[in-house]
Design a protein around this motif. Structure first.
Motif: not given
Length: 304
Positions: A284-301
């Motif tokens: 058994k292990v304990i994992v520490h990692a981000r639980t959420s993030y904001l995917l930003p609005e898509w913009r063309q290059a």
């Protein structure tokens, strides 16, 4: 090719355009989610030598394909946030010592900055030195100022997250040492939450407040750490912060970097949930990692 590393984040999109007659130019935009992952045993020891196949990444409940994996001791951009409010006066010596211990135990190629905060927020390094790996300069940065005034904690977090993003390393970390909650900021809690979701930072928090402190806010410190994949520590005595900061430095150097390309269903910004699971080892292990993030609005290059 333009690559965007999102809030922990890479889609490859290609565009074929006619530059001149008979001549074509290919451009591409890439978005990559990079997760900073710590894995520990139940007794707190680091679980080393895991492979790509030991990890499963789920975004909004859907299994993702891991495209990048590293377990090396990579340099990071890291900020040390030091509470200089008046209530920290009796703990200041231990906190400064802990900061120096952290620096000495860290990767010598890390780029580090120091943030001091009480009623105001200020950088510890000279204006022409945004980051440094020089222990002498960092010692001077840690020892500047006095413990006085109130606690502009939200302002300090916003300032530090923004400064962190100007660092050159992909892995970014904040270490926050404070004895209480906020009572002096112009920014609000919602501003902090929004910026944390947009940031790539892993945040470690150390709360060294007294139980009868009316301004203490352990829930905030726990949430900052849990959301970003760091850890929250609450030592009972100020001297314990020294060994905690040594442990945090070691933890940063023993984390896994895991990347995947997130799928888009439209161009709108979206809050994505993330879960990291470890499979394979018979323990058994304990994992520490981000639980959420904001995917930003898509913009063309090239689009503003």
């Amino acid at each position: 090719m333009r690559i965007s590393i999102l809030a922990p984040a890479v889609l490859l999109f290609g565009a074929l355009t006619l530059a001149q007659e008979g001549e074509y130019r290919i451009s591409a935009h890439a978005e990559l989610v990079l997760l900073d992952v710590g894995v520990k045993s139940r007794n707190g020891g680091f679980v080393a030598n895991l492979k790509r196949e030991n990890f499963r990444i789920f975004e909004d409940g859907k299994l993702q394909t891991i495209s990048q994996f590293a377990s090396d001791d990579l340099p990071v951009t890291v900020g040390l946030m030091i509470d200089d409010s008046g209530s920290m006066r009796s703990k200041r010596t231990e906190v400064i010592t802990a900061g120096l211990v952290f620096v000495r135990a860290s990767n010598p190629k890390d780029e580090v900055f120091v943030t001091h905060f009480n009623d105001i927020v200020s950088g510890g390094l000279p204006a022409d030195t945004p980051f440094t790996a020089d222990a002498g300069k960092l010692q001077a940065a840690l020892t500047m100022g006095f413990a006085e005034g109130r606690t502009a904690l939200y302002d300090a977090i916003v300032f530090s997250l923004r400064h962190l993003e100007s660092g050159k390393q992909d892995k970014k970390t904040l270490v926050l040492v404070s004895d209480g909650g906020d009572n002096a900021s112009s920014n609000q809690y919602k501003d902090v939450v929004a910026l944390v979701r947009e940031s790539r930072a892993t945040i470690y928090t150390v709360g060294i407040f007294d139980e009868n402190d009316p301004d203490r806010n352990p829930a905030l410190l726990r949430r900052l750490a849990k959301t970003t994949g760091g850890e929250a520590f609450f030592p009972k005595e100020a001297p314990e912060v020294i060994e905690i900061c040594r442990q945090i430095a070691k933890d940063i150097r023993n984390r896994y970097t895991i990347g995947y390309v997130p799928a888009r269903v439209n161009d709108r910004a979206a809050l994505r949930s993330v879960k990291v699971a470890v499979a394979g080892p018979d323990r058994k292990v304990i994992v520490h990692a981000r639980t959420s993030y904001l995917l930003p609005e898509w913009r063309q290059a090239g689009q503003q």
